[in-house]
Design an enzyme around this catalytic site. Structure first.
Site, PDB file in Angstrom:
ATOM      1  N   LYS A 190       0.860  -1.189   0.000  1.00 20.18           N
ATOM      2  CA  LYS A 190       0.000   0.000   0.000  1.00 20.18           C
ATOM      3  C   LYS A 190       0.891   1.232   0.000  1.00 20.18           C
ATOM      4  O   LYS A 190       1.729   1.398   0.880  1.00 20.18           O
ATOM      5  CB  LYS A 190      -0.900   0.002   1.243  1.00 20.18           C
ATOM      6  CG  LYS A 190      -1.619   1.337   1.498  1.00 20.18           C
ATOM      7  CD  LYS A 190      -2.535   1.303   2.722  1.00 20.18           C
ATOM      8  CE  LYS A 190      -3.063   2.699   3.066  1.00 20.18           C
ATOM      9  NZ  LYS A 190      -3.928   2.711   4.279  1.00 20.18           N
ATOM     10  N   ASP A 202      -2.460  10.414   3.413  1.00 20.98           N
ATOM     11  CA  ASP A 202      -3.847  10.012   3.651  1.00 20.98           C
ATOM     12  C   ASP A 202      -4.570  11.056   4.493  1.00 20.98           C
ATOM     13  O   ASP A 202      -4.443  11.088   5.708  1.00 20.98           O
ATOM     14  CB  ASP A 202      -3.878   8.646   4.357  1.00 20.98           C
ATOM     15  CG  ASP A 202      -5.303   8.147   4.605  1.00 20.98           C
ATOM     16  OD1 ASP A 202      -6.244   8.733   4.026  1.00 20.98           O
ATOM     17  OD2 ASP A 202      -5.460   7.169   5.363  1.00 20.98           O
ATOM     18  N   LYS A 259      -9.933  13.077   8.047  1.00 27.80           N
ATOM     19  CA  LYS A 259      -9.407  12.760   9.379  1.00 27.80           C
ATOM     20  C   LYS A 259      -9.374  14.015  10.235  1.00 27.80           C
ATOM     21  O   LYS A 259      -9.270  15.127   9.714  1.00 27.80           O
ATOM     22  CB  LYS A 259      -7.976  12.220   9.260  1.00 27.80           C
ATOM     23  CG  LYS A 259      -7.877  10.813   8.719  1.00 27.80           C
ATOM     24  CD  LYS A 259      -6.408  10.369   8.690  1.00 27.80           C
ATOM     25  CE  LYS A 259      -6.260   8.998   8.045  1.00 27.80           C
ATOM     26  NZ  LYS A 259      -6.910   7.903   8.796  1.00 27.80           N
ATOM     27  N   ASP A 311     -11.990   7.132   3.947  1.00 28.36           N
ATOM     28  CA  ASP A 311     -10.772   6.939   4.737  1.00 28.36           C
ATOM     29  C   ASP A 311     -10.359   5.463   4.792  1.00 28.36           C
ATOM     30  O   ASP A 311      -9.279   5.135   5.259  1.00 28.36           O
ATOM     31  CB  ASP A 311     -10.971   7.504   6.144  1.00 28.36           C
ATOM     32  CG  ASP A 311      -9.658   7.729   6.870  1.00 28.36           C
ATOM     33  OD1 ASP A 311      -8.597   7.684   6.215  1.00 28.36           O
ATOM     34  OD2 ASP A 311      -9.703   7.959   8.099  1.00 28.36           O
ATOM     35  N   ASP A 348       1.864   6.496   5.355  1.00 31.49           N
ATOM     36  CA  ASP A 348       0.857   5.546   4.873  1.00 31.49           C
ATOM     37  C   ASP A 348       1.297   4.825   3.588  1.00 31.49           C
ATOM     38  O   ASP A 348       0.532   4.063   3.001  1.00 31.49           O
ATOM     39  CB  ASP A 348      -0.468   6.297   4.653  1.00 31.49           C
ATOM     40  CG  ASP A 348      -1.691   5.416   4.859  1.00 31.49           C
ATOM     41  OD1 ASP A 348      -1.552   4.353   5.497  1.00 31.49           O
ATOM     42  OD2 ASP A 348      -2.776   5.794   4.378  1.00 31.49           O
ATOM     43  N   GLU A 367      -9.330   3.793   2.379  1.00 28.33           N
ATOM     44  CA  GLU A 367      -8.856   3.861   0.993  1.00 28.33           C
ATOM     45  C   GLU A 367      -7.797   2.816   0.677  1.00 28.33           C
ATOM     46  O   GLU A 367      -7.640   2.423  -0.474  1.00 28.33           O
ATOM     47  CB  GLU A 367      -8.295   5.265   0.709  1.00 28.33           C
ATOM     48  CG  GLU A 367      -6.844   5.516   1.134  1.00 28.33           C
ATOM     49  CD  GLU A 367      -6.593   5.379   2.627  1.00 28.33           C
ATOM     50  OE1 GLU A 367      -7.557   5.518   3.414  1.00 28.33           O
ATOM     51  OE2 GLU A 367      -5.434   5.129   3.018  1.00 28.33           O
ATOM     52  N   ARG A 371      -7.578  -0.368   1.396  1.00 29.89           N
ATOM     53  CA  ARG A 371      -8.119  -1.639   0.895  1.00 29.89           C
ATOM     54  C   ARG A 371      -8.646  -1.475  -0.531  1.00 29.89           C
ATOM     55  O   ARG A 371      -8.655  -2.437  -1.300  1.00 29.89           O
ATOM     56  CB  ARG A 371      -9.208  -2.151   1.853  1.00 29.89           C
ATOM     57  CG  ARG A 371     -10.391  -1.238   1.979  1.00 29.89           C
ATOM     58  CD  ARG A 371     -11.214  -1.539   3.217  1.00 29.89           C
ATOM     59  NE  ARG A 371     -10.533  -1.098   4.444  1.00 29.89           N
ATOM     60  CZ  ARG A 371     -11.036  -1.221   5.667  1.00 29.89           C
ATOM     61  NH1 ARG A 371     -12.209  -1.808   5.850  1.00 29.89           N
ATOM     62  NH2 ARG A 371     -10.365  -0.791   6.709  1.00 29.89           N
TER      63      ARG A 371
HETATM   64  N1  BES Z   1      -3.936   4.792   6.941  1.00 31.71           N
HETATM   65  C1  BES Z   1      -5.025   4.547   7.802  1.00 31.71           C
HETATM   66  C2  BES Z   1      -4.694   3.584   8.927  1.00 31.71           C
HETATM   67  C3  BES Z   1      -3.770   4.093   9.984  1.00 31.71           C
HETATM   68  C4  BES Z   1      -4.291   4.650  11.128  1.00 31.71           C
HETATM   69  C5  BES Z   1      -2.420   3.947   9.868  1.00 31.71           C
HETATM   70  C6  BES Z   1      -3.461   5.088  12.122  1.00 31.71           C
HETATM   71  C7  BES Z   1      -1.568   4.381  10.855  1.00 31.71           C
HETATM   72  C8  BES Z   1      -2.090   4.940  11.992  1.00 31.71           C
HETATM   73  C9  BES Z   1      -6.186   3.934   7.007  1.00 31.71           C
HETATM   74  O1  BES Z   1      -6.292   4.364   5.708  1.00 31.71           O
HETATM   75  C10 BES Z   1      -7.439   4.328   7.706  1.00 31.71           C
HETATM   76  O2  BES Z   1      -7.735   5.487   7.722  1.00 31.71           O
HETATM   77  N2  BES Z   1      -8.112   3.353   8.301  1.00 31.71           N
HETATM   78  C11 BES Z   1      -9.323   3.571   9.002  1.00 31.71           C
HETATM   79  C12 BES Z   1     -10.320   2.555   8.508  1.00 31.71           C
HETATM   80  C13 BES Z   1     -11.744   2.877   8.836  1.00 31.71           C
HETATM   81  C14 BES Z   1     -12.197   4.137   8.133  1.00 31.71           C
HETATM   82  C15 BES Z   1     -12.611   1.693   8.428  1.00 31.71           C
HETATM   83  C16 BES Z   1      -9.062   3.406  10.487  1.00 31.71           C
HETATM   84  O3  BES Z   1      -8.265   2.563  10.891  1.00 31.71           O
HETATM   85  O4  BES Z   1      -9.630   4.165  11.264  1.00 31.71           O
HETATM   86 ZN    ZN Z   2      -4.568   4.960   4.814  1.00 28.44          ZN
HETATM   87 MN    MN Z   3      -7.394   6.141   5.539  1.00 26.66          MN
END
Ligand code: BES
Ligand code: ZN
Ligand code: MN
Length: 501
Positions: free
Chosen positions: A268, A273, A280, A350, A291, A352, A354
């Site tokens: 990824k 992000d 966010k 968010d 990310d 994104e 996956r």
């Molecule tokens: N890049 C983030 C995950 C992340 C969070 C990495 C904190 C490092 C530290 C990912 O794209 C994301 O935002 N995931 C969300 C998923 C949710 C919206 C289903 C998450 O983990 O909150």
């Molecule tokens: Zn992300």
């Molecule tokens: Mn995200």
């Protein structure tokens, strides 16, 4: 840091500092430590007798040689109790030595023994590789953006081996460490680079540089090429960004292995992000330049595999996209169609990672892989579950999972198995599309893996959630200075190189 090997007696060695070791519980040191202690008139034994230094794992004590040795300084590093000693402790001890010596301005050149190569009973080249790895990992510094850059110390290390019959094995281990840590440093540099400079196009440029320097094949698909292939899910994430997405494909195909089915790694690569329209909070956003840690690990691992000349065909795919909110951005509620024809209902922009991986995982099926492993900073929840001690490992193939867990154990980059039960699919069922991209907070980690599984037809597959591993703030682990860790490179190298390392 430059590292080389020399035959000799460390007590006689001319360097700014020599590094020797001590097992916990030993009161009469032997080997090189004994020779240095004798030259210092028993200073090390005195410290032990007084209880001031007992050889705890990666504890250090610094002594001035006061003209009694060719070196100005002596650093003694603890190896912990002999019965718990292994190559991880050897690596850690070497890293702790570098960490301690960074604070001593006059030390530019250090010399070290091979911790664990003698009394520790490790295989000599494994011990040498571990010591060199710890040294080089601890000496890493992030790219610098300021007018006056402080000098990097220590700048040079000599691994001193007394026994000439062991020299070749020491050389071999040190050379392997050099190759591996060059890959780790590439990944760390990429993760550290600021997101205004490291766009997907710049990622591709950096991947090309790496490929040219080590002889990897490289292909980069731009958005037009991806549209041609029908990658509508990946492209939707990119459509709010002014920076064009890039799918970077690196291939290591050594002579005699060019036709065999490849081992494939996918990363990824969200260069920043923001969360997109599902924006966010500011507190959760500033560090989202990391990310792309999965993509960085893929590029670093391919570099190391090429440098090590691993006799296997390996393909690395880095899916690089920026996730931004904009008038053209994709939205929650959108329904997307990707390469496989499967549709996705967007619940959160968010989630994104996956989405980007869905098309990247569909794309790699064309290589008829032996196995595919993806690495992704996919969920914040994995850090809630495992902290910074391990990445989560989701696999739909027990043999692949077994091999990855074993590689993790050998490399020192931990993995922990996570469940992939069918019931987790329930939460990402959509009323309109084949699947939706978020199942809400509960079991968020496993449902993210279940989402990816939809796009992994035709090969054994594993997903590593590395979100809590790519960056460290504190620097408590000696070989991981505060900053980017390069997590995944060592693990992948051990998995890909198998018995060849
Ligand atoms: N890049 C983030 C995950 C992340 C969070 C990495 C904190 C490092 C530290 C990912 O794209 C994301 O935002 N995931 C969300 C998923 C949710 C919206 C289903 C998450 O983990 O909150
Ligand atoms: Zn992300
Ligand atoms: Mn995200």
């Amino acid at each position: 840091m430059e590292i080389r090997v020399q035959q000799g007696n460390i007590a006689q060695f001319q360097a700014d500092c020599i590094v020797v070791n001590l097992f916990q519980g030993v009161t009469e040191p032997g080997g090189a430590t004994a020779a240095v202690d004798a030259a210092l008139g028993g200073a090390i034994r005195e410290l032990i007798a007084a209880g001031d230094f007992v050889g705890e794992s990666h504890a250090t004590v610094l002594l001035h040689a006061r003209g009694r040795l060719p070196a100005s300084w002596v650093l003694v590093v603890g190896l912990g109790p002999p019965e718990r000693f292994d190559h991880h402790r050897a690596r850690r001890a070497a890293a702790a030595a570098v960490r301690a010596l960074r604070k001593v301005p006059s030390v530019r050149h250090l010399a070290t023994v091979v911790h664990g190569g003698g009394a520790g009973g490790l295989d000599v080249s494994l011990a040498a590789r571990s010591v060199a790895e710890g040294t080089l990992l601890a000496a890493y510094r992030m790219p610098q953006y300021r007018r006056e850059v402080p000098e990097q110390r220590p700048e040079r290390c000599t691994v001193v081996e007394f026994a000439s019959e062991r020299l070749a094995a020491v050389e071999k281990g040190v050379a392997q460490a050099r190759a591996i840590v060059q890959g780790v440093s590439t990944a760390r540099d990429l993760v550290a680079e600021p997101p205004n400079l490291l766009t997907p196009v710049e990622m591709a440029a950096r991947a090309r540089q790496v490929a040219d320097s080590v002889g990897l094949k490289v292909t980069v698909l731009d958005e037009a090429a991806m549209r041609e292939l029908g990658m509508g899910i990946l492209l939707a994430v990119s459509q709010g960004s002014a920076n064009e997405a890039q799918l970077i494909v690196l291939e290591h195909a050594p002579e005699g292995h060019q036709e065999e089915p490849p081992w494939v790694v996918v990363g990824k690569g969200i260069t920043f992000d923001t969360g997109g329209i599902s924006l966010k909070r500011a507190e959760d956003m500033w560090y989202m330049k990391d990310d792309m840690g999965g993509a960085a690990a893929v590029i670093g691992a391919l570099e190391a595999v090429a440098r090590l000349q691993v006799p296997r065909r390996v393909i690395g795919v880095a899916a690089c996209v920026e996730n931004m909110p904009d008038g053209r951005a994709y939205r929650p509620g959108d329904i997307l169609t990707g390469m496989t024809g499967k549709t996705v209902e967007v619940i959160s922009t968010d989630a994104e990672g996956r989405l980007v991986l869905a098309d990247a995982l569909a794309y790699v099926a064309r290589f008829r892989p032996q196995a595919v492993v993806d690495l992704a900073t996919l969920t914040g929840a994995i850090g809630v579950a495992l902290g910074s001690q391990a990445a989560g490992c989701f696999a739909n193939d027990p043999a692949l999972q077994e091999a990855l867990l074993a590689a993790a154990e050998r490399s020192g980059e931990r993995l922990w198995p996570m469940p992939m039960w069918e019931e987790y699919k329930e939460s990402i069922r959509s009323d309109m599309a084949e699947v939706k991209n978020s199942g809400g907070r509960r079991s968020g980690v496993s449902s993210s893996a279940k989402f990816l599984e939809h796009f992994t037809e035709g090969y054994p597959w594993a997903h590593l959630d590395i979100a809590s591993m790519v960056w460290v703030d504190n620097g408590q682990v000696p070989e991981l200075p505060a900053g980017p860790t390069g997590y995944g490179v060592r693990l992948l190298v051990h998995w890909l190189a198998g018995e060849h390392l």
